[in-house]
Motif scaffolding. Sequence first.
Motif, short mmCIF file in Angstrom:
data_model
loop_
_atom_site.label_atom_id
_atom_site.label_comp_id
_atom_site.label_asym_id
_atom_site.label_seq_id
_atom_site.Cartn_x
_atom_site.Cartn_y
_atom_site.Cartn_z
N ALA A 77 -23.20 38.66 -20.30
CA ALA A 77 -24.15 39.53 -20.42
C ALA A 77 -23.93 40.58 -21.46
CB ALA A 77 -24.44 40.24 -19.05
N LEU A 78 -25.06 41.12 -22.03
CA LEU A 78 -24.83 42.23 -22.87
C LEU A 78 -24.93 43.81 -22.22
CD1 LEU A 78 -26.99 41.00 -25.93
CD2 LEU A 78 -24.55 40.63 -25.53
N PRO A 79 -24.37 44.77 -22.83
CA PRO A 79 -24.56 46.06 -22.34
C PRO A 79 -25.87 46.66 -22.13
CG PRO A 79 -22.63 45.79 -23.77
CD PRO A 79 -23.24 44.58 -24.01
N ILE A 86 -26.78 42.86 -15.33
CA ILE A 86 -25.25 42.77 -15.77
C ILE A 86 -24.20 42.26 -14.63
CG2 ILE A 86 -23.32 44.03 -16.70
CD1 ILE A 86 -25.52 45.59 -18.06
N ARG A 87 -24.24 42.98 -13.54
CA ARG A 87 -23.27 42.63 -12.55
C ARG A 87 -23.57 41.21 -12.08
NH1 ARG A 87 -22.03 41.87 -7.54
NH2 ARG A 87 -20.12 42.92 -6.98
N VAL A 90 -22.22 38.67 -14.78
CA VAL A 90 -20.79 38.94 -15.24
C VAL A 90 -19.83 38.55 -13.84
CG1 VAL A 90 -19.10 40.58 -15.90
CG2 VAL A 90 -21.18 40.34 -17.15
N VAL A 91 -20.28 38.96 -12.92
CA VAL A 91 -19.37 38.88 -11.44
C VAL A 91 -19.84 37.64 -10.65
CG1 VAL A 91 -18.39 40.28 -9.46
CG2 VAL A 91 -19.11 41.46 -11.76
N ASP A 92 -21.15 37.62 -10.25
CA ASP A 92 -21.36 36.73 -9.35
C ASP A 92 -21.28 35.18 -10.29
OD1 ASP A 92 -21.83 38.39 -7.54
OD2 ASP A 92 -23.97 38.34 -8.17
#
Length: 350
Positions: A77-79, A86-87, A90-92
């Motif tokens: 994802a982008l900031p 985002i989470r 990026v994480v999942d």
Amino acid sequence: MVNHPLPRRVAVTGAAGVLGSHVAGRLRAAGCEVQAMDLRPVQAGPGLTPFTGDIRDLHAVTEAVTGAEALVHCASALPSYPEQQIRSVVVDGTATVLRAARAAGVSRVVHISSTAVYGLPREVPTPEDHPHEPVDTYSAAKAEAETVVASWRDSGLCLPVLRPKTFLGPGRLGLFDMLFQWAEEGRHFPVIGRGDVRIQMLALDDLVDAVATVLRAPAEVANDTYNIGAAEFGTLREDFQSVLDAAGHGRRIVSVPAGPAVAVLHALQRTRLSPVYGRLVSKLRNHSYVSLDKARERLGFTPKLSNQDAILRTYAWWRAHRGESTARGAERTSNEPWKQGALGMAKVFF
């Protein structure tokens, strides 16, 4: 160190993005079969099989990676994305990709992380064992994804992690689209403070080389975490000035007092009138570069291109492709020009 040949079949997530598409292209040029996955359609071609799907969809990812010997996880994802997204991505997304890799029998997964995990590090050059000190949603998600990666590495999966600095290359725009536009229009360009901080960047070609290096390295060497950044870099003023010089209008980098500039940028960020986010403002005021010793000593890897090489090559590409629409679908991507917001109105002062 004796390197192995590249895997015959490699899956790539985020294959429609800037990094993923260049990784896929390099692998195909080397004779690899590529299984390319992205939310956006990827065009089929010799040596490339496309898969369209979300990296958070276990079934879709498993289908895309089945039969691959290795996987390069470029999707992210982008900031500028909403915090929850985002989470989630990026994480999942990373957790799902690793579950799919294990289910499909993929033996090596290259995870593309970021030096953002260090936050605003107190030590420069920053080594890989520096504590994770995230300062925003994006850097926190990148750090948490590395925690997920570490748990899978402990379970026996070979998981090289690359932490690149901000990388530049054909199609990679972001902040530099603003610099290139102002340079082309014959304007001066502002920097916060004196612009004498040293900020390391990275050429896209060098990052792709690093991916190929960890794909070929012996497992005991590859299964580690490595900073990747330019070996040669100057001050922000010097590196940005190279673009103004290339534009040929005789313009200069102009210092803007740090205190008032930061206050204005933070205010614009809160009102969503500026795309400059807090971590970037802080980075532009402090030295920011990482140690490359580990990559040199363990991988035998040294980037070939300097900051200025990366910036000027990207500027040349931008000039040749200016005005082309590179965005596809509804997702914002790293190859889109910045919407400068209120910063665009500041042009009249430069």
